[in-house]
Write a protein that holds these residues in place. Structure first.
Motif, PDB file in Angstrom:
ATOM      1  N   TYR A  10       0.828  -1.201   0.000  1.00 64.85           N
ATOM      2  CA  TYR A  10       0.000   0.000   0.000  1.00 64.85           C
ATOM      3  C   TYR A  10       0.868   1.259   0.000  1.00 64.85           C
ATOM      4  CZ  TYR A  10      -4.546  -2.257   0.945  1.00 64.85           C
ATOM      5  OH  TYR A  10      -5.708  -2.984   0.862  1.00 64.85           O
ATOM      6  N   LEU A  11       1.885   1.262   0.828  1.00 63.54           N
ATOM      7  CA  LEU A  11       2.737   2.453   0.959  1.00 63.54           C
ATOM      8  C   LEU A  11       3.494   2.738  -0.330  1.00 63.54           C
ATOM      9  CD1 LEU A  11       4.170   1.932   4.562  1.00 63.54           C
ATOM     10  CD2 LEU A  11       2.325   3.448   3.838  1.00 63.54           C
ATOM     11  N   ASP A  12       4.064   1.691  -0.927  1.00 57.02           N
ATOM     12  CA  ASP A  12       4.811   1.883  -2.171  1.00 57.02           C
ATOM     13  C   ASP A  12       3.884   2.366  -3.288  1.00 57.02           C
ATOM     14  OD1 ASP A  12       7.060   0.999  -0.854  1.00 57.02           O
ATOM     15  OD2 ASP A  12       6.982  -1.036  -1.669  1.00 57.02           O
ATOM     16  N   GLY A  13       2.702   1.778  -3.386  1.00 59.27           N
ATOM     17  CA  GLY A  13       1.759   2.186  -4.420  1.00 59.27           C
ATOM     18  C   GLY A  13       1.267   3.604  -4.221  1.00 59.27           C
ATOM     19  N   LYS A  43       0.421   9.370   5.519  1.00 63.33           N
ATOM     20  CA  LYS A  43       1.724  10.023   5.660  1.00 63.33           C
ATOM     21  C   LYS A  43       2.472  10.137   4.340  1.00 63.33           C
ATOM     22  CE  LYS A  43       2.254   8.558  10.471  1.00 63.33           C
ATOM     23  NZ  LYS A  43       2.958   7.645  11.411  1.00 63.33           N
ATOM     24  N   VAL A  44       2.187   9.232   3.393  1.00 65.69           N
ATOM     25  CA  VAL A  44       2.902   9.273   2.106  1.00 65.69           C
ATOM     26  C   VAL A  44       2.023   9.769   0.964  1.00 65.69           C
ATOM     27  CG1 VAL A  44       4.425   7.393   2.828  1.00 65.69           C
ATOM     28  CG2 VAL A  44       2.373   6.874   1.496  1.00 65.69           C
ATOM     29  N   CYS A  45       0.731   9.896   1.222  1.00 63.14           N
ATOM     30  CA  CYS A  45      -0.210  10.279   0.165  1.00 63.14           C
ATOM     31  C   CYS A  45      -0.349  11.793   0.086  1.00 63.14           C
ATOM     32  CB  CYS A  45      -1.570   9.639   0.404  1.00 63.14           C
ATOM     33  SG  CYS A  45      -2.781  10.033  -0.863  1.00 63.14           S
ATOM     34  N   LYS A  46      -0.031  12.358  -1.068  1.00 65.03           N
ATOM     35  CA  LYS A  46      -0.133  13.808  -1.274  1.00 65.03           C
ATOM     36  C   LYS A  46      -1.430  14.206  -1.962  1.00 65.03           C
ATOM     37  CE  LYS A  46       4.889  13.980  -1.856  1.00 65.03           C
ATOM     38  NZ  LYS A  46       6.011  14.285  -2.803  1.00 65.03           N
ATOM     39  N   LYS A  47      -2.223  13.236  -2.336  1.00 66.20           N
ATOM     40  CA  LYS A  47      -3.494  13.479  -3.015  1.00 66.20           C
ATOM     41  C   LYS A  47      -4.644  13.318  -2.019  1.00 66.20           C
ATOM     42  CE  LYS A  47      -1.551  13.706  -7.144  1.00 66.20           C
ATOM     43  NZ  LYS A  47      -1.645  14.877  -8.047  1.00 66.20           N
ATOM     44  N   ALA A  88     -13.083   5.402  12.392  1.00 70.11           N
ATOM     45  CA  ALA A  88     -11.660   5.077  12.533  1.00 70.11           C
ATOM     46  C   ALA A  88     -10.872   5.588  11.334  1.00 70.11           C
ATOM     47  CB  ALA A  88     -11.481   3.567  12.676  1.00 70.11           C
ATOM     48  N   CYS A  89     -11.431   5.434  10.128  1.00 67.35           N
ATOM     49  CA  CYS A  89     -10.741   5.901   8.922  1.00 67.35           C
ATOM     50  C   CYS A  89     -10.699   7.422   8.869  1.00 67.35           C
ATOM     51  CB  CYS A  89     -11.422   5.335   7.680  1.00 67.35           C
ATOM     52  SG  CYS A  89     -11.230   3.551   7.503  1.00 67.35           S
ATOM     53  N   GLU A  90     -11.776   8.068   9.297  1.00 67.40           N
ATOM     54  CA  GLU A  90     -11.783   9.536   9.362  1.00 67.40           C
ATOM     55  C   GLU A  90     -10.719  10.019  10.346  1.00 67.40           C
ATOM     56  OE1 GLU A  90     -15.123  13.049   9.807  1.00 67.40           O
ATOM     57  OE2 GLU A  90     -15.221  11.374  11.233  1.00 67.40           O
ATOM     58  N   ASP A  91     -10.656   9.385  11.492  1.00 68.53           N
ATOM     59  CA  ASP A  91      -9.668   9.756  12.508  1.00 68.53           C
ATOM     60  C   ASP A  91      -8.243   9.522  12.017  1.00 68.53           C
ATOM     61  OD1 ASP A  91      -8.986  10.413  15.395  1.00 68.53           O
ATOM     62  OD2 ASP A  91      -8.106   8.415  15.240  1.00 68.53           O
ATOM     63  N   ALA A  92      -8.064   8.529  11.145  1.00 70.52           N
ATOM     64  CA  ALA A  92      -6.729   8.209  10.629  1.00 70.52           C
ATOM     65  C   ALA A  92      -6.288   9.137   9.505  1.00 70.52           C
ATOM     66  CB  ALA A  92      -6.700   6.759  10.140  1.00 70.52           C
ATOM     67  N   GLY A  93      -7.189  10.012   9.038  1.00 66.83           N
ATOM     68  CA  GLY A  93      -6.784  11.002   8.044  1.00 66.83           C
ATOM     69  C   GLY A  93      -7.447  10.909   6.694  1.00 66.83           C
ATOM     70  N   ALA A  94      -8.467  10.058   6.545  1.00 59.04           N
ATOM     71  CA  ALA A  94      -9.178   9.969   5.267  1.00 59.04           C
ATOM     72  C   ALA A  94      -9.866  11.291   4.955  1.00 59.04           C
ATOM     73  CB  ALA A  94     -10.202   8.845   5.307  1.00 59.04           C
ATOM     74  N   ASP A  95      -9.829  11.687   3.687  1.00 53.54           N
ATOM     75  CA  ASP A  95     -10.521  12.897   3.242  1.00 53.54           C
ATOM     76  C   ASP A  95     -11.947  12.602   2.810  1.00 53.54           C
ATOM     77  OD1 ASP A  95      -8.264  14.786   3.401  1.00 53.54           O
ATOM     78  OD2 ASP A  95      -7.411  13.558   1.785  1.00 53.54           O
ATOM     79  N   ALA A  96     -12.228  11.358   2.451  1.00 54.75           N
ATOM     80  CA  ALA A  96     -13.553  10.930   2.027  1.00 54.75           C
ATOM     81  C   ALA A  96     -13.655   9.427   2.208  1.00 54.75           C
ATOM     82  CB  ALA A  96     -13.804  11.304   0.564  1.00 54.75           C
ATOM     83  N   LEU A  97     -14.871   8.914   2.155  1.00 56.39           N
ATOM     84  CA  LEU A  97     -15.126   7.483   2.257  1.00 56.39           C
ATOM     85  C   LEU A  97     -15.994   7.051   1.086  1.00 56.39           C
ATOM     86  CD1 LEU A  97     -16.108   7.338   6.048  1.00 56.39           C
ATOM     87  CD2 LEU A  97     -13.888   6.713   5.073  1.00 56.39           C
TER      88      LEU A  97
END
Length: 301
Positions: free
Chosen positions: A105-108, A152-156, A175-184
């Protein structure tokens, strides 16, 4: 019809869902795919995947069970061979990223963040791969871990695709919102099964696979309604949408946009019918913008 999805302007709120539309080229001979609000790419992994062995599709009443197994050319091949078309066609480019482990996931995500895409859709919900995918999307703790790391690695803008098989869909969304998701985006397919009665054996080599299509729409709508009431970030609703009326239900429930998947197999230009149907609905009821109907059916307004 213009729609803002976490800072990205879509022509309209209708997106072709990942895994049902390839990268758009296959549908281009049938209609102008640039009319879509967006296209979510085939699910990508860092290295290309052949997918699952054996039978991959089984029709069922009001739906389809699939066991594709994330067959895809890989992120680097996508960037070289497929992204140029998606970028030229005129719809927003959403890159759907899967993985079998956190490093994948991180590399992609790092590679896709440097590319000319609009949104990264993180797929933690695929039910028909043996490792990763849905494994990250069942428990809140593991989902939080992978979303936090990718953030942490996603700029988009980062949109996380949720599984209806999660232990608690509302807590998963939070949990995903708290982790930094911009949308679901939700929901992905439901885990299902088929048995060949003549052979007296399971249809799929992996036993279980993903159910999609109109059969799941009422359940998907319920989950989207619940999640829209629990998070502050935009929600993209999907699951069995096959008409403008179906799409309007999700928008009235609070979704910012919708994705259309299985219906593309039945009628390749179904998304145009849905776009035009939503537009006529707005005109008929006197709404100046699609955003005005968002959440109007909610009882908690």
């Amino acid at each position: 019809m213009r729609t803002d999805l976490c800072g990205v302007e879509l022509k309209n709120p209708v997106i072709a869902a990942s895994g049902t539309f390839g990268f758009g080229q296959e549908f281009a001979p049938f209609f102008d795919v640039g009319r879509l609000g967006g296209i979510s790419s085939k699910g990508l992994t860092m290295g290309g995947k052949y997918g699952n062995e054996g039978q991959r599709i089984c029709e069922t009443p009001s739906g389809v069970i699939n066991s594709i197994g994330l067959q895809n050319p890989g992120v680097e091949a996508f960037l070289r061979d497929d992204l140029p078309f998606m970028r030229r066609c005129g719809a927003a480019v959403i890159a759907n990223l899967g993985g079998s482990d956190l490093q994948g996931y991180l590399d992609g995500a790092a590679l896709l963040s440097e590319a000319d895409i609009d949104i990264l859709e993180l797929n933690i919900s695929c039910p028909n791969v043996k490792a990763g995918g849905m494994a990250f999307g069942i428990q809140c703790q593991s989902a939080h871990q992978v979303v936090s790391a990718v953030r942490k690695v996603c700029k988009k803008p980062l949109m996380v695709k949720l599984s209806p098989n999660a232990e608690n869909i509302v807590e998963m969304a939070r949990a995903c919102e708290d982790a930094g998701a911009d949308a679901l985006s939700l929901v992905n397919t439901f885990q299902a099964m088929a048995i060949d009665v003549e052979r007296r054996q399971p249809v799929f080599a992996n036993l279980f696979a993903g159910l999609s299509g109109p059969a799941i729409r009422p359940i998907a709508l319920r989950m989207v309604y619940q999640v829209c009431g629990a998070v502050k970030i935009p929600v993209v609703g999907l699951g069995g949408i096959a008409s403008a009326s179906d799409a309007l239900e999700f928008l009235l429930a609070g979704a910012t946009a919708v994705q259309v998947g299985t219906a593309n197999f039945v009628k390749p230009d179904i998304c145009l019918d849905i776009i035009d149907g939503i537009d006529r609905y707005l005109e008929r009821h006197g709404f100046a913008a699609v955003s005005e109907i968002r959440g109007l059916a909610r009882t908690d307004r």
